[in-house]
Design a protein around this motif. Sequence first.
Motif, PDB file in Angstrom:
ATOM      1  N   ARG A 145       0.836  -1.205   0.000  1.00  0.00           N
ATOM      2  CA  ARG A 145       0.000   0.000   0.000  1.00  0.00           C
ATOM      3  C   ARG A 145       0.874   1.258   0.000  1.00  0.00           C
ATOM      4  O   ARG A 145       0.653   2.179  -0.785  1.00  0.00           O
ATOM      5  CB  ARG A 145      -0.910  -0.024   1.232  1.00  0.00           C
ATOM      6  CG  ARG A 145      -2.096   0.932   1.138  1.00  0.00           C
ATOM      7  CD  ARG A 145      -3.034   0.778   2.318  1.00  0.00           C
ATOM      8  NE  ARG A 145      -2.411   1.200   3.567  1.00  0.00           N
ATOM      9  CZ  ARG A 145      -2.361   0.446   4.662  1.00  0.00           C
ATOM     10  NH1 ARG A 145      -2.862  -0.766   4.673  1.00  0.00           N
ATOM     11  NH2 ARG A 145      -1.785   0.919   5.765  1.00  0.00           N
ATOM     12  N   TYR A 146       1.902   1.288   0.830  1.00  0.00           N
ATOM     13  CA  TYR A 146       2.800   2.451   0.879  1.00  0.00           C
ATOM     14  C   TYR A 146       3.449   2.693  -0.481  1.00  0.00           C
ATOM     15  O   TYR A 146       3.542   3.818  -0.956  1.00  0.00           O
ATOM     16  CB  TYR A 146       3.881   2.248   1.955  1.00  0.00           C
ATOM     17  CG  TYR A 146       3.457   2.715   3.323  1.00  0.00           C
ATOM     18  CD1 TYR A 146       2.615   1.926   4.110  1.00  0.00           C
ATOM     19  CD2 TYR A 146       3.889   3.933   3.835  1.00  0.00           C
ATOM     20  CE1 TYR A 146       2.225   2.340   5.361  1.00  0.00           C
ATOM     21  CE2 TYR A 146       3.496   4.357   5.102  1.00  0.00           C
ATOM     22  CZ  TYR A 146       2.661   3.556   5.864  1.00  0.00           C
ATOM     23  OH  TYR A 146       2.271   3.965   7.104  1.00  0.00           O
ATOM     24  N   LEU A 147       3.925   1.593  -1.097  1.00  0.00           N
ATOM     25  CA  LEU A 147       4.650   1.748  -2.362  1.00  0.00           C
ATOM     26  C   LEU A 147       3.729   2.229  -3.477  1.00  0.00           C
ATOM     27  O   LEU A 147       4.069   3.140  -4.233  1.00  0.00           O
ATOM     28  CB  LEU A 147       5.315   0.420  -2.764  1.00  0.00           C
ATOM     29  CG  LEU A 147       6.442  -0.094  -1.864  1.00  0.00           C
ATOM     30  CD1 LEU A 147       6.948  -1.440  -2.362  1.00  0.00           C
ATOM     31  CD2 LEU A 147       7.599   0.910  -1.789  1.00  0.00           C
ATOM     32  N   THR A 148       2.539   1.643  -3.570  1.00  0.00           N
ATOM     33  CA  THR A 148       1.656   2.016  -4.679  1.00  0.00           C
ATOM     34  C   THR A 148       1.051   3.403  -4.480  1.00  0.00           C
ATOM     35  O   THR A 148       0.971   4.190  -5.411  1.00  0.00           O
ATOM     36  CB  THR A 148       0.531   0.984  -4.878  1.00  0.00           C
ATOM     37  OG1 THR A 148      -0.027   0.667  -3.605  1.00  0.00           O
ATOM     38  CG2 THR A 148       1.048  -0.289  -5.505  1.00  0.00           C
ATOM     39  N   GLU A 149       0.668   3.705  -3.243  1.00  0.00           N
ATOM     40  CA  GLU A 149       0.071   5.026  -2.998  1.00  0.00           C
ATOM     41  C   GLU A 149       1.069   6.151  -3.217  1.00  0.00           C
ATOM     42  O   GLU A 149       0.746   7.165  -3.822  1.00  0.00           O
ATOM     43  CB  GLU A 149      -0.503   5.098  -1.575  1.00  0.00           C
ATOM     44  CG  GLU A 149      -1.843   4.398  -1.466  1.00  0.00           C
ATOM     45  CD  GLU A 149      -2.379   4.367  -0.037  1.00  0.00           C
ATOM     46  OE1 GLU A 149      -1.752   4.993   0.856  1.00  0.00           O
ATOM     47  OE2 GLU A 149      -3.414   3.709   0.171  1.00  0.00           O
ATOM     48  N   SER A 150       2.302   5.947  -2.761  1.00  0.00           N
ATOM     49  CA  SER A 150       3.295   7.005  -2.941  1.00  0.00           C
ATOM     50  C   SER A 150       3.603   7.181  -4.421  1.00  0.00           C
ATOM     51  O   SER A 150       3.798   8.295  -4.902  1.00  0.00           O
ATOM     52  CB  SER A 150       4.573   6.673  -2.182  1.00  0.00           C
ATOM     53  OG  SER A 150       5.175   5.530  -2.758  1.00  0.00           O
ATOM     54  N   HIS A 151       3.585   6.055  -5.154  1.00  0.00           N
ATOM     55  CA  HIS A 151       3.834   6.153  -6.591  1.00  0.00           C
ATOM     56  C   HIS A 151       2.719   6.962  -7.260  1.00  0.00           C
ATOM     57  O   HIS A 151       2.963   7.828  -8.098  1.00  0.00           O
ATOM     58  CB  HIS A 151       3.913   4.755  -7.202  1.00  0.00           C
ATOM     59  CG  HIS A 151       4.334   4.782  -8.634  1.00  0.00           C
ATOM     60  ND1 HIS A 151       5.642   5.009  -9.010  1.00  0.00           N
ATOM     61  CD2 HIS A 151       3.626   4.626  -9.782  1.00  0.00           C
ATOM     62  CE1 HIS A 151       5.714   4.986 -10.330  1.00  0.00           C
ATOM     63  NE2 HIS A 151       4.514   4.758 -10.822  1.00  0.00           N
ATOM     64  N   ALA A 152       1.478   6.706  -6.823  1.00  0.00           N
ATOM     65  CA  ALA A 152       0.323   7.403  -7.398  1.00  0.00           C
ATOM     66  C   ALA A 152       0.367   8.899  -7.077  1.00  0.00           C
ATOM     67  O   ALA A 152       0.000   9.734  -7.899  1.00  0.00           O
ATOM     68  CB  ALA A 152      -0.975   6.787  -6.866  1.00  0.00           C
ATOM     69  N   THR A 153       0.848   9.237  -5.867  1.00  0.00           N
ATOM     70  CA  THR A 153       0.875  10.644  -5.486  1.00  0.00           C
ATOM     71  C   THR A 153       2.199  11.331  -5.812  1.00  0.00           C
ATOM     72  O   THR A 153       2.399  12.500  -5.493  1.00  0.00           O
ATOM     73  CB  THR A 153       0.620  10.796  -3.965  1.00  0.00           C
ATOM     74  OG1 THR A 153       1.649  10.063  -3.269  1.00  0.00           O
ATOM     75  CG2 THR A 153      -0.737  10.262  -3.571  1.00  0.00           C
ATOM     76  N   GLY A 154       3.127  10.578  -6.387  1.00  0.00           N
ATOM     77  CA  GLY A 154       4.395  11.173  -6.781  1.00  0.00           C
ATOM     78  C   GLY A 154       5.359  11.402  -5.635  1.00  0.00           C
ATOM     79  O   GLY A 154       6.382  12.067  -5.779  1.00  0.00           O
ATOM     80  N   GLN A 155       5.043  10.793  -4.479  1.00  0.00           N
ATOM     81  CA  GLN A 155       5.903  10.940  -3.306  1.00  0.00           C
ATOM     82  C   GLN A 155       7.119  10.015  -3.466  1.00  0.00           C
ATOM     83  O   GLN A 155       6.993   8.899  -3.966  1.00  0.00           O
ATOM     84  CB  GLN A 155       5.079  10.543  -2.077  1.00  0.00           C
ATOM     85  CG  GLN A 155       5.702  10.880  -0.754  1.00  0.00           C
ATOM     86  CD  GLN A 155       4.926  10.191   0.376  1.00  0.00           C
ATOM     87  OE1 GLN A 155       3.822   9.679   0.163  1.00  0.00           O
ATOM     88  NE2 GLN A 155       5.505  10.187   1.556  1.00  0.00           N
ATOM     89  N   ASN A 156       8.290  10.484  -3.058  1.00  0.00           N
ATOM     90  CA  ASN A 156       9.497   9.656  -3.216  1.00  0.00           C
ATOM     91  C   ASN A 156       9.502   8.529  -2.193  1.00  0.00           C
ATOM     92  O   ASN A 156       9.494   8.755  -0.986  1.00  0.00           O
ATOM     93  CB  ASN A 156      10.744  10.534  -3.053  1.00  0.00           C
ATOM     94  CG  ASN A 156      12.015   9.739  -3.323  1.00  0.00           C
ATOM     95  OD1 ASN A 156      11.988   8.518  -3.433  1.00  0.00           O
ATOM     96  ND2 ASN A 156      13.115  10.443  -3.457  1.00  0.00           N
ATOM     97  N   MET A 157       9.507   7.291  -2.691  1.00  0.00           N
ATOM     98  CA  MET A 157       9.521   6.127  -1.815  1.00  0.00           C
ATOM     99  C   MET A 157      10.540   5.119  -2.372  1.00  0.00           C
ATOM    100  O   MET A 157      10.288   3.936  -2.441  1.00  0.00           O
ATOM    101  CB  MET A 157       8.105   5.533  -1.745  1.00  0.00           C
ATOM    102  CG  MET A 157       7.790   4.665  -0.543  1.00  0.00           C
ATOM    103  SD  MET A 157       7.970   5.451   1.051  1.00  0.00           S
ATOM    104  CE  MET A 157       6.407   6.296   1.211  1.00  0.00           C
TER     105      MET A 157
END
Lengths: 377, 411
Positions: A199-211
Amino acid sequence: MIAMILAGGQGSRLGKLTRTIAKPAVPFGGKYRIIDFSLSNCSNSGIRTIGVVTQYQPLELNSHIGNGSHWGLDHKDGGVTILQPHSSLDGEKWFEGTAHAIYQNISYIDSHNPTYLLILSGDHIYKMDYEHMLHFHKRKKATATVAVIHVPLEEASRFGIMNTDNTDRIIDFEEKPAKPKSNLASMGIYIFTWEVLRRYLTESHATGQNMDDFGKNVIPSFLANGENVFAYSFNGYWKDVGTIESLWEANMAFINPDHELNIRDKSWRIYSKNPVAPPHYLATGAKVKESLIVDGCYISGEINHSIISQNVKIGANSVIKDSIVMANTVIGKNVTIDRAIVGEHAVFADNAQVVGDKSIEVVGYNEIVGGLNDEEE
Amino acid sequence: MMRRNKICGILNITESRLATYPLTMNRPVASLPFCSRYRLIDFPLTNLTTAGVETIGIFTHDNLRSIYDHVRSGKEWGLDSIHGGLFFFSEPSLDSGRGNQGGLNLEGDIYNYFNNIEFFEKSESEYTVIMGTRMLCNVDVQAILRNHIEQGADITVVYKSVDQFDDGDQHVSCLTIDEDGRVRGLKSCELHKNAGKMFINMEIYIMKTRLLTKLIRNVVAENEHCNLNDVLHKAIVNLPSNGFEYTGYLKTINSVGAYYQANMDMLQDSNLTALLKGSQTIHTKVKNEAPTYYARSSEVEDSLVANGCLIYGEVAHSVVFRNVTIEKNTVVNSSVIMQGSSIGSGAELHYVILDKQVRIEPNTKLIGTKNKPIVIEKNSVISRISEDSQSPEIRTANQGNDRENYNTLFS
């Protein structure tokens, strides 16, 4: 639980030794490669599905791992899968960091539908039962567990440092802090509850957050969101052989039969790809002291406190001291090698000399030393 | 390149164990450990698979346990593929006490072949090559087959020509061969120093599979009880047969002395190269052992040592197998030390063969001779009881059959 081994690191501080091969494929201890320790730990811990993420110079690594049969990992369900970056409709997918490499392989992980995901780096020398760590993760009802080791406080600023409360819960994480508050260093070994990490990886990818990175992004983000993140303390031998000096030192210490790693322990064997070779032969006149020798060698000189890998030939009156000679190297007569690491398939002409003093000399793979430039020519 | 399935291989390992007692008391000749890390069966298995043979039948009337434990699926030789593979045919013979079967007197091994003749027919291979394990050698099966086809003979038999022989007392079967390589006769003979030129029959045969099955059927039809080798010995004399000369290393392992000598031969680089470092890498079961550790106190010369050993003492002119521990102040000279043995401090061994997992207690002295090395059986514990006795008393504590079975099973 399935494991992902991050084996894409270049290991640039190993210089010549990682110019053509990835760091996890660098030979260690006479008959191993660094990644053998993580692979054997997985095998011995009963992990049956392993993805090995490669990127930098993967050829040697891929041929070493093969179908994983040398580690008993060629299971009919799971086994070892080499995961390399590939291009797709979204463009090329080079791995930007440790967590990014996991993100890019979500479909592989999903296909095995694990409850827990173990993340390992392929470039450490240690023996560890990951099942204990998983029990700890479950007992603590954690969503992330980070394996930590006590390091001397003065070295702590070279590591990612965890600060924990008295229940081992991580309350604070600092990457390479100038003023470390504790000496619990991250070993780069994580267990995540996959559903949460996903969830962290996909959501951050969707919001453009660096993960992209576990240490820099994922763990801090877990902490900021109040996830249960725990530190699992490891007490055994653990060594990051990231530099020429540390690689040399770790090898030299490994010679001692009472070494903490206990390599001869039959209950936790370290496996490797074992090419077949006849036994080694020590000729008349050979003097071998305080050294490790592997199958296939022909030794006629003097070996002192050194590691001689498979199929090495050492001619008469040559002296090898405090050195590591990797596989298939041919050393002529009257050669002196002192405080050096010699790569695979190197060739030493008669009378050649390689002597390190303060720093360790490195002879690269396939390098030819002496001969044409010799004064006698 | 060879068409798939052109040859099938037979490992005829019904070889008599008596000659190499006590080393073969509890194992067939085929699983005799050799040269620090091999077993005799590794050589024919490698020769066959290197030549592209994909289907191999192992025929024995012995207990298959140690063979099976070593060979398993044949993975080390690439035999665990979807094509062909390894097939085991084990039928008890009279001398193992479980004789009569189906009203037939099972003297000799020929019925084991006859009862499993389907194997040859099913393999659909044009040729069959037959090898044993007693003749220690490294042959090029492809070259033999090429020669067989060129010569157009019914059977090709491999021989080695010897004229100097210094080990003595070796009973072998020798061929009479005329100038154009045709086999004219066969006789049993003894090799010794002044025997003159002889052609040793290496018991390696190539023929059409059809011919082999016909030979087996014929002899069974006549209700004869014999061994396959007897049938082949007759056939090479009665049918047009061609001799193929082998020029590499050969040793007939038909006595403890010969076994010992073969191991000692490997200390000579020319022999080791001929048998083990040539164009064919001899494959064997892989074990994950740590590198061998040589301590500051060790002194090792002119010796072959496998992985996994810890050496603190003095070793000279010896062959040391895996996982051997040699303590401080020991002297091991001209000896063969098999896997898992340990030699206590102050012990002295000259001309000794230690079978697997032998424990030599400290200060024990064992001194054999070159022609009669002392053999210590597997799992023995040997100790010198009193310090001042002239000849060491040897107390053999064989730890019983169960232990033995256990060790073989899991070693």
